[in-house]
Write a protein that holds these residues in place. Structure first.
Motif, short mmCIF file in Angstrom:
data_model
loop_
_atom_site.label_atom_id
_atom_site.label_comp_id
_atom_site.label_asym_id
_atom_site.label_seq_id
_atom_site.Cartn_x
_atom_site.Cartn_y
_atom_site.Cartn_z
N LEU A 42 24.26 -45.48 92.42
CA LEU A 42 24.06 -44.42 91.44
C LEU A 42 23.95 -44.99 90.04
CD1 LEU A 42 24.02 -41.36 90.78
CD2 LEU A 42 26.52 -41.44 90.71
N LEU A 43 24.79 -45.97 89.71
CA LEU A 43 24.74 -46.56 88.38
C LEU A 43 23.44 -47.32 88.16
CD1 LEU A 43 25.97 -47.22 85.67
CD2 LEU A 43 27.26 -49.08 86.75
N ASP A 119 26.13 -41.33 85.61
CA ASP A 119 25.87 -40.60 86.86
C ASP A 119 24.77 -39.55 86.67
OD1 ASP A 119 27.22 -38.85 85.20
OD2 ASP A 119 28.68 -38.20 86.70
N MET A 120 23.77 -39.88 85.84
CA MET A 120 22.70 -38.91 85.58
C MET A 120 21.31 -39.51 85.77
SD MET A 120 24.20 -36.61 82.41
CE MET A 120 23.07 -35.26 82.80
N PRO A 121 20.99 -39.96 86.99
CA PRO A 121 19.69 -40.59 87.21
C PRO A 121 18.53 -39.60 87.33
CG PRO A 121 20.89 -40.48 89.26
CD PRO A 121 21.82 -39.97 88.19
N ARG A 122 18.82 -38.30 87.32
CA ARG A 122 17.75 -37.32 87.53
C ARG A 122 17.04 -36.92 86.24
NH1 ARG A 122 21.85 -35.31 91.22
NH2 ARG A 122 21.12 -35.34 93.39
N VAL A 188 13.68 -28.93 76.62
CA VAL A 188 12.92 -29.59 77.68
C VAL A 188 13.03 -28.77 78.97
CG1 VAL A 188 13.16 -31.90 76.71
CG2 VAL A 188 14.89 -31.05 78.30
N ASP A 189 11.98 -28.83 79.77
CA ASP A 189 11.99 -28.17 81.07
C ASP A 189 12.47 -29.18 82.11
OD1 ASP A 189 11.65 -26.44 83.16
OD2 ASP A 189 9.46 -26.68 83.26
N ASP A 190 13.75 -29.53 82.02
CA ASP A 190 14.28 -30.61 82.84
C ASP A 190 15.75 -30.35 83.16
OD1 ASP A 190 15.03 -32.94 84.06
OD2 ASP A 190 14.59 -34.27 82.36
N PRO A 191 16.04 -29.78 84.34
CA PRO A 191 17.45 -29.56 84.70
C PRO A 191 18.22 -30.85 84.90
CG PRO A 191 15.99 -29.07 86.56
CD PRO A 191 15.11 -29.29 85.36
N GLY A 192 17.52 -31.99 84.98
CA GLY A 192 18.20 -33.27 85.16
C GLY A 192 19.13 -33.62 84.03
N ILE A 193 18.91 -33.07 82.84
CA ILE A 193 19.78 -33.37 81.70
C ILE A 193 21.16 -32.74 81.87
CG2 ILE A 193 17.80 -33.55 80.15
CD1 ILE A 193 18.86 -30.86 78.89
N LEU A 194 21.29 -31.84 82.84
CA LEU A 194 22.56 -31.15 83.09
C LEU A 194 23.21 -31.60 84.40
CD1 LEU A 194 21.33 -27.52 82.27
CD2 LEU A 194 22.33 -29.17 80.68
#
Length: 207
Positions: A42-43, A119-122, A188-194
């Motif tokens: 993950l890292l 832990d935010m690779p998305r 941004v249209d990006d739920p990955g930031i959350l």
């Protein structure tokens, strides 16, 4: 302060990356940094997501840890968190203090610092590109999705001394509140930031 600035050159080489990865994953039930994420740790997945968009990446690890033990290249730039677990603010302050004291040209020339959770690779590549493109030495740029602020947050160099003075376990939250007028919220249209990874259920399903 809201709304992005459009006059910044694309792909700013003066933005440095700093990944916070010294926590203890208590809600995860193990070391989530080692969890498999599409065939890598993950890292490592988070680091690889940020790397193409910044001049360099530094990873904050726990005291005594080696990057290769976490799936990172052995030559990864690492800052060791204090040996006593006394909060994310202290670890962040130690890392930024090292960057400020560094004699390396890439660190001395850094205009801004992108702080990313480990832990935010998305977070999507186009989101990272847009954030870096808005960086200024006197601004803080934060992405938001459907009105909800997320990560990474890009701190202009003007705010680095304040980051280096943090303590406790609250991270940069107080700093963001104190400097609201200098914060640019980038929609941004990006739920990955959350989408951070708190439990094994947050990981992608095995193929």
């Amino acid at each position: 302060m809201t709304g992005p600035r459009d006059d910044h050159p694309q792909g700013t080489p003066g933005v440095l990356g700093l990944i916070l990865a010294a926590g203890h994953s208590r809600r995860f039930g193990g070391d989530k940094r080692l969890a498999d994420f599409s065939g890598q740790t993950l890292l490592a997945a988070t680091t690889l997501a940020l790397q193409p968009h910044v001049a360099s990446v530094t990873v904050i690890l726990r005291h005594g840890e080696r990057p290769e033990a976490l799936g990172l290249p052995a030559d990864t730039d690492v800052v060791q968190a204090p040996s006593t677990p006394i909060g994310i603010g202290v670890s962040l302050a130690a890392a930024v203090s090292e960057l400020l004291a560094s004699t390396e040209p890439r660190h001395q020339q850094g205009e801004a610092l992108a702080l990313m959770l480990g832990d935010m690779p998305r977070v999507r590549a186009d989101t990272l590109h847009k954030l870096v493109a808005q960086a200024r030495h006197d601004l803080i740029v934060r992405p938001c999705h459907q009105g909800i602020p997320g990560h990474p947050v890009v701190f202009g160099r003007r705010f680095w001394p304040a980051l280096a003075d943090l303590d406790g376990d609250e991270g940069a939250r107080k700093l963001l509140k104190r400097h609201q007028q200098q914060v640019v919220m980038l929609a941004v249209d990006d739920p990955g930031i959350l989408n951070d990874v708190d439990t094994p259920a947050d990981l992608p399903s095995p193929q």
